[in-house]
Motif scaffolding. Structure first.
Motif, mmCIF file in Angstrom:
data_model
loop_
_atom_site.group_PDB
_atom_site.id
_atom_site.type_symbol
_atom_site.label_atom_id
_atom_site.label_comp_id
_atom_site.label_asym_id
_atom_site.label_seq_id
_atom_site.Cartn_x
_atom_site.Cartn_y
_atom_site.Cartn_z
ATOM 1 N N LEU A 26 0.828 -1.214 0.000
ATOM 2 C CA LEU A 26 0.000 0.000 0.000
ATOM 3 C C LEU A 26 0.858 1.259 0.000
ATOM 4 O O LEU A 26 0.721 2.142 -0.849
ATOM 5 C CB LEU A 26 -0.890 -0.056 1.233
ATOM 6 C CG LEU A 26 -2.022 0.926 1.433
ATOM 7 C CD1 LEU A 26 -3.076 0.272 2.316
ATOM 8 C CD2 LEU A 26 -1.568 2.198 2.085
ATOM 9 N N TYR A 27 1.794 1.307 0.958
ATOM 10 C CA TYR A 27 2.651 2.492 1.029
ATOM 11 C C TYR A 27 3.539 2.600 -0.205
ATOM 12 O O TYR A 27 3.760 3.690 -0.727
ATOM 13 C CB TYR A 27 3.504 2.471 2.302
ATOM 14 C CG TYR A 27 2.741 2.947 3.508
ATOM 15 C CD1 TYR A 27 2.439 4.299 3.654
ATOM 16 C CD2 TYR A 27 2.299 2.065 4.477
ATOM 17 C CE1 TYR A 27 1.719 4.742 4.740
ATOM 18 C CE2 TYR A 27 1.584 2.494 5.570
ATOM 19 C CZ TYR A 27 1.300 3.837 5.696
ATOM 20 O OH TYR A 27 0.584 4.285 6.764
ATOM 21 N N PHE A 29 2.891 1.666 -3.198
ATOM 22 C CA PHE A 29 2.130 2.178 -4.333
ATOM 23 C C PHE A 29 1.860 3.670 -4.179
ATOM 24 O O PHE A 29 2.026 4.443 -5.124
ATOM 25 C CB PHE A 29 0.814 1.415 -4.467
ATOM 26 C CG PHE A 29 0.049 1.802 -5.689
ATOM 27 C CD1 PHE A 29 0.353 1.246 -6.912
ATOM 28 C CD2 PHE A 29 -0.961 2.744 -5.614
ATOM 29 C CE1 PHE A 29 -0.329 1.623 -8.056
ATOM 30 C CE2 PHE A 29 -1.650 3.125 -6.744
ATOM 31 C CZ PHE A 29 -1.332 2.556 -7.965
ATOM 32 N N LEU A 30 1.441 4.064 -2.978
ATOM 33 C CA LEU A 30 1.132 5.480 -2.761
ATOM 34 C C LEU A 30 2.369 6.344 -2.970
ATOM 35 O O LEU A 30 2.302 7.418 -3.574
ATOM 36 C CB LEU A 30 0.555 5.700 -1.363
ATOM 37 C CG LEU A 30 -0.902 5.295 -1.185
ATOM 38 C CD1 LEU A 30 -1.339 5.529 0.244
ATOM 39 C CD2 LEU A 30 -1.804 6.068 -2.122
ATOM 40 N N ILE A 31 3.506 5.863 -2.475
ATOM 41 C CA ILE A 31 4.728 6.659 -2.627
ATOM 42 C C ILE A 31 5.148 6.699 -4.097
ATOM 43 O O ILE A 31 5.570 7.742 -4.600
ATOM 44 C CB ILE A 31 5.848 6.086 -1.732
ATOM 45 C CG1 ILE A 31 5.506 6.404 -0.274
ATOM 46 C CG2 ILE A 31 7.198 6.678 -2.091
ATOM 47 C CD1 ILE A 31 6.343 5.700 0.746
ATOM 48 N N ILE B 110 -6.572 4.521 -5.878
ATOM 49 C CA ILE B 110 -5.843 5.438 -4.996
ATOM 50 C C ILE B 110 -6.751 5.967 -3.893
ATOM 51 O O ILE B 110 -6.337 6.072 -2.737
ATOM 52 C CB ILE B 110 -5.239 6.587 -5.832
ATOM 53 C CG1 ILE B 110 -4.101 6.029 -6.672
ATOM 54 C CG2 ILE B 110 -4.729 7.699 -4.936
ATOM 55 C CD1 ILE B 110 -3.545 6.982 -7.659
ATOM 56 N N LEU B 113 -7.063 3.314 -1.280
ATOM 57 C CA LEU B 113 -5.834 3.223 -0.497
ATOM 58 C C LEU B 113 -5.717 4.397 0.472
ATOM 59 O O LEU B 113 -5.322 4.222 1.630
ATOM 60 C CB LEU B 113 -4.613 3.193 -1.420
ATOM 61 C CG LEU B 113 -4.444 1.947 -2.298
ATOM 62 C CD1 LEU B 113 -3.136 2.020 -3.066
ATOM 63 C CD2 LEU B 113 -4.490 0.682 -1.461
ATOM 64 N N SER B 116 -7.675 3.958 3.675
ATOM 65 C CA SER B 116 -7.488 2.780 4.524
ATOM 66 C C SER B 116 -6.537 3.061 5.682
ATOM 67 O O SER B 116 -5.504 2.422 5.816
ATOM 68 C CB SER B 116 -6.972 1.612 3.679
ATOM 69 O OG SER B 116 -5.726 1.980 3.110
ATOM 70 N N ILE B 118 -4.208 5.314 6.755
ATOM 71 C CA ILE B 118 -2.772 5.421 6.551
ATOM 72 C C ILE B 118 -2.246 6.640 7.295
ATOM 73 O O ILE B 118 -3.011 7.522 7.682
ATOM 74 C CB ILE B 118 -2.420 5.556 5.052
ATOM 75 C CG1 ILE B 118 -3.187 6.742 4.453
ATOM 76 C CG2 ILE B 118 -2.696 4.286 4.319
ATOM 77 C CD1 ILE B 118 -2.583 7.235 3.203
ATOM 78 N N PHE B 124 -0.145 13.181 1.583
ATOM 79 C CA PHE B 124 -0.418 12.498 0.321
ATOM 80 C C PHE B 124 -1.444 13.272 -0.498
ATOM 81 O O PHE B 124 -1.245 13.514 -1.689
ATOM 82 C CB PHE B 124 -0.941 11.068 0.577
ATOM 83 C CG PHE B 124 0.145 10.082 0.850
ATOM 84 C CD1 PHE B 124 1.074 9.779 -0.130
ATOM 85 C CD2 PHE B 124 0.247 9.443 2.076
ATOM 86 C CE1 PHE B 124 2.083 8.866 0.106
ATOM 87 C CE2 PHE B 124 1.250 8.529 2.316
ATOM 88 C CZ PHE B 124 2.170 8.237 1.340
ATOM 89 N N PHE B 128 -0.842 14.812 -4.146
ATOM 90 C CA PHE B 128 -1.595 14.298 -5.286
ATOM 91 C C PHE B 128 -2.335 15.416 -6.013
ATOM 92 O O PHE B 128 -2.671 15.292 -7.179
ATOM 93 C CB PHE B 128 -2.612 13.235 -4.828
ATOM 94 C CG PHE B 128 -1.974 11.929 -4.441
ATOM 95 C CD1 PHE B 128 -0.664 11.668 -4.775
ATOM 96 C CD2 PHE B 128 -2.692 10.973 -3.758
ATOM 97 C CE1 PHE B 128 -0.060 10.472 -4.432
ATOM 98 C CE2 PHE B 128 -2.105 9.763 -3.405
ATOM 99 C CZ PHE B 128 -0.787 9.522 -3.740
#
Lengths: 289, 313
Positions: A26-27, A29-31, B110, B113, B116, B118, B124, B128
């Motif tokens: 997860l991290y 992919f986000l990064i 995305i 994610l 969830s 984080i 983020f 984004f």
């Protein structure tokens, strides 16, 4: 009661149970997407501080060896990019003033005032947003030639204000509808006129919406390309046109990088200061409809 | 006598202003809507009428007169006399379908994610957002610079990591030009849709998540049976907005590929621009603009009817 508490606790525990592998993915992919989002802008920034020869080295250098402001100086002083920046600022700020005043009033009117066909009017305002801009390029061009507004900043101001207005009306209508009737009544009972109620009671409450509208109006006019391309010739050129001109005439990537960074500055300023307002403003408007 | 007279006049005068004030108060809502309606009518009605009118004419460049040709311009486009029209329409459709579906899938992933639990969620989201704020023109130019076949950093990185065996001229091949064109569109437009979808996801109440967890729903099951139905309204908004955004897109194609190589990435928007501004066939350009306008309207009506049918069912 006990059993409910137990299941809730169990659920909480299950939810919290860390699944290591998936977390890592997860991290990661986000990064990865974060890098993708930021890298182009970052790379333009790096390029803009490089000396001329260093820009064209393979493999590319990640940090400018001899950082220089030459690209910016040349763009602003030796080329007319400074004029484009002033033009763009003038257009964008005028659009913000015009469209926010009209849009806030319009949103208020449509939220508070239901007359026969008011829904149709709102529908018409929103659907005007669906018109593809390219379909209006030819008629706008003809009209502006007719009124002698071609290559004048005023033509851009009117055009952009029109394009952003439906959006601001939409967002503001949502905000005004969310205000409880009691508040209007309370102000009225205290003897305030509708205008005063609007000015001193309602406007402060809807500030996030106004900010969001103002930011979007500014950015959309600052970024606009198609109409700036067709309605300007020489005097009223804006920043995006200036960059594409650089790109067409002499592909000097240092110059392009410097100008691009100048063009991005408002975006970054707005992100840093108003991110909160943008998110809440857009989502409030979007969820309402 | 005289004083009384002026007094009466004063009262009359005052009452005029009071009345004006009162009616301003009474009709304040109506007055407040007026500027918006005025601007929109002025700016939409006149050009729309003009573009429809223009579509029936063709400009004789030598005689400098407008010649009435009736439906001629429309026939030219729709009957296939101008073979390019349908080709570019096909390009537009390809562009819309691919950019919309791939982009939306990525945005949903995305958003899920992000939702969830984080850390650094705010960071983020802020990062984004950035692509959406930069001018589209600069976005296209930045990617073009990174993909440059002699000095492009991305091209270089792809070679270093072994995906390519040498620097590749992406814009000389139609397939790679298309891939990057669609990617830039997705990259640029995703932030807006991520935010809308993310806001929708936050509406899912905690107890539903708990219930599903207790029932032993797997992640995929949860995603298809809880998440998707919950954010359906947002997905629909995204779908319609994205389709319209891509359909009207001009900036990316114009700056990124100029429709090239040759004309393999030319879309309707750039074609209309070329025809009316470079070839000076404003009549034909207007006719195609009207066709595009009708397409957008039909799509919207079709979409709204589908939603309505779903709500009633």
């Amino acid at each position: 009661m006990d059993s409910i508490d137990n299941t809730a606790a169990a659920a909480k525990q299950m939810r919290k149970k860390p699944i290591k592998k998936q977390r890592v993915f997860l991290y990661a992919f986000l990064i990865f997407y974060l890098i993708l989002s930021l890298f182009p802008v970052l790379w333009m920034g790096i390029t803009s501080f490089k000396e001329h020869q260093e820009i064209y080295t393979v493999p590319p250098t990640w940090v400018p060896e001899k950082p220089t402001l030459r690209n910016y100086v040349e763009s602003l002083r030796d080329r007319p990019f400074g004029v484009y920046v002033v033009n763009s600022l003038y257009v964008a700020l005028s659009v913000v003033a015009l469209s926010v005043v009209c849009g806030v009033l319009g949103g208020y009117g449509l939220a508070r005032f239901s007359f026969r066909g008011s829904r149709a009017v709102f529908g018409a305002i929103l659907s005007s947003r669906l018109v593809p801009p390219i379909a209006l390029v030819v008629p706008f061009n003809l009209i502006m030639i007719k009124f002698g507004l071609i290559d004048r900043l005023e033509s851009l101001i009117v055009t952009y204000a029109f394009f952003i207005l439906p959006f601001i009306v939409w967002v503001m209508k949502g905000f005004f509808e969310a205000i409880p009737q009691d508040l209007y009544d309370a102000a009225r009972v205290d003897g305030a006129s509708k205008f005063k109620t609007f000015l001193f009671v309602l406007l402060p409450i809807t500030r996030p919406g106004i900010f969001a509208g103002a930011i979007l109006a500014f950015l959309s006019s600052w970024n606009e390309f198609l109409f700036a391309l067709t309605l300007t010739r020489k005097n009223a050129m804006t920043v995006p046109i200036g960059i594409v001109r650089y790109f067409d005439e002499y592909i000097d990537w240092g110059l392009i990088a410097g100008s691009t960074v100048i063009a991005i500055i408002p975006a970054i300023v707005f992100i840093l200061f108003f991110q909160r307002y943008i998110v809440s403003g857009i989502t409030a408007g979007a969820v309402k409809s | 006598m005289a004083t009384v007279h002026t007094g009466a006049a004063a009262i009359e005068k005052q009452s005029f202003f009071t009345r004006l004030n009162a009616s301003f108060d009474k009709y304040f809502e109506a007055i407040s809507v007026f500027p918006t309606i005025f601007i929109i009518l002025l700016v939409i009605l006149v050009p729309t009428i003009l573009v429809v009118y223009q579509g029936f004419y063709t400009k004789d460049i030598i005689l400098r007169i407008m010649k009435f040709v009736g439906m001629g311009n429309y026939v030219r486009a729709l009957s296939g006399v101008d073979v390019d029209f349908y080709r570019y329409l096909g390009h537009t459709m390809l562009y819309v379908v691919l950019a919309t579906t791939v982009g939306l899938a990525l945005c949903i992933l995305i958003a899920v994610l992000l939702n969830s639990r984080i850390k650094f969620r705010g960071v983020f989201v802020a990062c984004f957002l950035l692509p959406w704020m930069v001018p589209p023109v600069t976005a296209a130019i930045m990617w073009k610079w990174m993909l440059n076949d002699s000095y492009g950093v991305l091209n270089y990185l792809l070679v270093v990591t072994g995906f390519l065996d040498r620097m590749f001229p992406f814009f000389s091949h139609s397939l790679s030009a298309w891939i990057w064109l669609i990617w830039v569109d997705i990259w640029y437009n995703s932030p807006f849709f991520i935010i809308i979808l993310f806001a929708g996801l936050q509406r899912i109440p905690d107890d539903i998540i708990d219930a599903a967890t207790i029932d032993g729903a797997g992640r995929w099951h949860f995603f298809t049976h809880v998440t998707i139905p919950y954010i359906k309204p947002e997905i629909q908004i995204c779908l319609i907005l994205r389709t319209i955004f891509v359909l009207r897109n001009f900036d990316f194609v114009y700056v990124f590929t100029r429709g090239g190589p040759v004309d393999s990435t030319e879309v309707l928007a750039t074609y209309i621009y070329k025809v009316s501004m470079h070839f000076l066939k404003q009549g034909y350009g207007s006719a195609m603009s009207v066709i595009m306008l009708v397409m957008c309207a039909l799509f919207t009506v079709f979409y709204l009817l589908t939603v309505k049918a779903e709500v009633e069912a």
